[in-house]
Structures are given as C-alpha cells and as structure tokens.
Design a protein around this motif. Sequence first.
Motif, PDB file in Angstrom:
ATOM      1  N   ILE A  37       6.729  -6.527   1.826  1.00  0.00           N
ATOM      2  CA  ILE A  37       5.302  -6.257   1.639  1.00  0.00           C
ATOM      3  C   ILE A  37       4.575  -6.612   2.932  1.00  0.00           C
ATOM      4  CG2 ILE A  37       3.231  -6.803   0.311  1.00  0.00           C
ATOM      5  CD1 ILE A  37       5.117  -7.607  -2.010  1.00  0.00           C
ATOM      6  N   ALA A  38       3.855  -5.638   3.514  1.00  0.00           N
ATOM      7  CA  ALA A  38       3.170  -5.857   4.786  1.00  0.00           C
ATOM      8  C   ALA A  38       1.880  -5.038   4.825  1.00  0.00           C
ATOM      9  CB  ALA A  38       4.075  -5.466   5.944  1.00  0.00           C
ATOM     10  N   SER A  39       0.741  -5.712   4.768  1.00  0.00           N
ATOM     11  CA  SER A  39      -0.576  -5.054   4.778  1.00  0.00           C
ATOM     12  C   SER A  39      -0.671  -3.929   3.759  1.00  0.00           C
ATOM     13  CB  SER A  39      -0.898  -4.514   6.177  1.00  0.00           C
ATOM     14  OG  SER A  39      -0.971  -5.556   7.108  1.00  0.00           O
ATOM     15  N   PRO A  40      -0.339  -4.193   2.504  1.00  0.00           N
ATOM     16  CA  PRO A  40      -0.315  -3.125   1.498  1.00  0.00           C
ATOM     17  C   PRO A  40      -1.707  -2.563   1.226  1.00  0.00           C
ATOM     18  CG  PRO A  40      -0.183  -5.255   0.432  1.00  0.00           C
ATOM     19  CD  PRO A  40      -0.102  -5.512   1.910  1.00  0.00           C
ATOM     20  N   ASN A  41      -1.759  -1.247   1.049  1.00  0.00           N
ATOM     21  CA  ASN A  41      -3.022  -0.572   0.738  1.00  0.00           C
ATOM     22  C   ASN A  41      -3.189  -0.286  -0.746  1.00  0.00           C
ATOM     23  OD1 ASN A  41      -3.990  -0.407   3.384  1.00  0.00           O
ATOM     24  ND2 ASN A  41      -2.735   1.398   3.786  1.00  0.00           N
ATOM     25  N   ALA A  42      -2.090  -0.130  -1.467  1.00  0.00           N
ATOM     26  CA  ALA A  42      -2.167   0.233  -2.883  1.00  0.00           C
ATOM     27  C   ALA A  42      -0.819  -0.046  -3.536  1.00  0.00           C
ATOM     28  CB  ALA A  42      -2.526   1.708  -3.029  1.00  0.00           C
ATOM     29  N   LEU A  52       7.742  -1.053  -9.814  1.00  0.00           N
ATOM     30  CA  LEU A  52       6.498  -1.302  -9.107  1.00  0.00           C
ATOM     31  C   LEU A  52       6.708  -0.844  -7.672  1.00  0.00           C
ATOM     32  CD1 LEU A  52       3.724  -2.644  -8.522  1.00  0.00           C
ATOM     33  CD2 LEU A  52       4.964  -4.810  -8.255  1.00  0.00           C
ATOM     34  N   SER A  53       5.914   0.128  -7.223  1.00  0.00           N
ATOM     35  CA  SER A  53       6.002   0.605  -5.850  1.00  0.00           C
ATOM     36  C   SER A  53       4.766   0.146  -5.093  1.00  0.00           C
ATOM     37  CB  SER A  53       6.105   2.128  -5.802  1.00  0.00           C
ATOM     38  OG  SER A  53       7.335   2.552  -6.339  1.00  0.00           O
ATOM     39  N   ILE A  54       4.990  -0.475  -3.951  1.00  0.00           N
ATOM     40  CA  ILE A  54       3.901  -0.983  -3.118  1.00  0.00           C
ATOM     41  C   ILE A  54       3.808  -0.109  -1.882  1.00  0.00           C
ATOM     42  CG2 ILE A  54       3.064  -2.963  -1.804  1.00  0.00           C
ATOM     43  CD1 ILE A  54       4.509  -4.713  -3.914  1.00  0.00           C
ATOM     44  N   LEU A  55       2.597   0.373  -1.612  1.00  0.00           N
ATOM     45  CA  LEU A  55       2.370   1.278  -0.498  1.00  0.00           C
ATOM     46  C   LEU A  55       1.864   0.502   0.710  1.00  0.00           C
ATOM     47  CD1 LEU A  55       0.521   4.134  -2.439  1.00  0.00           C
ATOM     48  CD2 LEU A  55       2.975   3.726  -2.231  1.00  0.00           C
ATOM     49  N   ASN A  56       2.787   0.174   1.600  1.00  0.00           N
ATOM     50  CA  ASN A  56       2.410  -0.335   2.909  1.00  0.00           C
ATOM     51  C   ASN A  56       1.909   0.869   3.696  1.00  0.00           C
ATOM     52  OD1 ASN A  56       3.355  -2.964   2.326  1.00  0.00           O
ATOM     53  ND2 ASN A  56       5.414  -2.438   2.983  1.00  0.00           N
ATOM     54  N   PRO A  57       1.275   0.688   4.849  1.00  0.00           N
ATOM     55  CA  PRO A  57       0.781   1.858   5.579  1.00  0.00           C
ATOM     56  C   PRO A  57       1.846   2.922   5.876  1.00  0.00           C
ATOM     57  CG  PRO A  57      -0.234  -0.110   6.443  1.00  0.00           C
ATOM     58  CD  PRO A  57       0.809  -0.562   5.458  1.00  0.00           C
ATOM     59  N   THR A  58       3.063   2.522   6.277  1.00  0.00           N
ATOM     60  CA  THR A  58       4.074   3.515   6.667  1.00  0.00           C
ATOM     61  C   THR A  58       5.393   3.353   5.919  1.00  0.00           C
ATOM     62  OG1 THR A  58       4.813   2.140   8.517  1.00  0.00           O
ATOM     63  CG2 THR A  58       3.108   3.784   8.992  1.00  0.00           C
ATOM     64  N   GLU A  59       5.370   2.657   4.795  1.00  0.00           N
ATOM     65  CA  GLU A  59       6.591   2.440   4.027  1.00  0.00           C
ATOM     66  C   GLU A  59       6.241   2.164   2.573  1.00  0.00           C
ATOM     67  OE1 GLU A  59      10.568  -0.213   4.572  1.00  0.00           O
ATOM     68  OE2 GLU A  59       8.681  -1.313   4.706  1.00  0.00           O
TER      69      GLU A  59
END
Length: 192
Positions: A37-42, A52-59
């Motif tokens: 998890i790194a700077s997640p947006n959503a 559970l899917s976590i949307l980091n900026p590019t991953e």
Amino acid sequence: MYVLDKGGAQVLIYENASTIEGAVAPTRRLTGNGTGIASPNAFCFKLDTEQLSILNPTEIVTFEGFKTINGAPPPSGRVSGAATTFANLSFGVYNSAGDLILTDAGSDSILTYENFVTDQTNEVPTRIVRGSNTGLTEPKQFAFSGSTIYVADGTRIAVFDELSTLEGDPFPDRFFSGTSPATTTITGLLFP
C-alpha cells in the motif's frame, strides 16, 4: 466500516461504527511495508470472493478475506506495468460480472478489465476510453444508472451510455454541471 488513509498508507477497520465516538483505535488494521500500500487513492471490494483491491496511483494490490484481514500480510495479487496504462488511478468498482472498471486521472481514461485477474504484470485493459473526443480532463469517482456511466470530471459530469461497448475515443452522450453556485471541483457522485 473500512477507512482508507492515504497519508498513513493503511486501511483502518472499525467494527460497530454506529456506536463509536471520539478518538478510537481501529478494531483491525491493514498496514506495513509488505502490504504494497503506497499513497492509495481508492479501494473497492469484490464481495462474492471477499477480495479488497487497493488502488495505488500506478498499481493495484489485492487482499483475500477482507472480513478478517489484519496486520501486514503480503497482497495475494498485484497488477502493474506499462501495458496497464496506469498513471494515477482515482476510483474503481467491481461489477456483478467480476469486471473491474477504473478511472485514471493521470491518463484521463476509463479502463475496463473484464473478468479481472488480480495477479498480473502488464495486463492490458479489455477496453480503454481515452482521447480528445471524450473531453475527460481528470476523471474521478463515477456512478452507474443502468448501463450509463456518470463520471465526475473537473467542473462537470461526463455521461456515457452503454458502458459495455464503450471503447476508444468516443464523444460523451452529454455533459452537465452545477450552476448557482457553479461547480468548481467535482470529485464524487452517488445515486442513492
């Protein structure tokens, strides 16, 4: 209740949120270097498989068993790479067919992954909506009404009919925005 903390790069889980008041430690927490998890947006949930899917900026990092997850487990899946076209993922939703629909504010795109596989490098989206005709300038949250997608995009809402066939550089079916007072930065929308 699941709370995404971008600055803390974590998901906080509070049980019995209806009775919580004041500063309270979460019941469970998903955090740590090993989580990805790194700077997640959503984030978004796939309820039938408890993912559970976590949307980091590019991953995208995905975890199994979101109802009991705790600590710093490694993700069960990661999706990244140049072919994904991820530049700054902003929002995502799993539909009932298992497709993942995303908006990407960095590439001004709507991305669709049919039958999304949670552990792929360089997975190419099934369909991409992007280009000057779309008028998208920084798509954020979106909502559906039937097969129509409404996308929060800057000062207005872009409306595209028939998401299931939406691809390429189409013109939106319409735009609308608020007036009296004028909308300035629309980041979310929801149909109750």
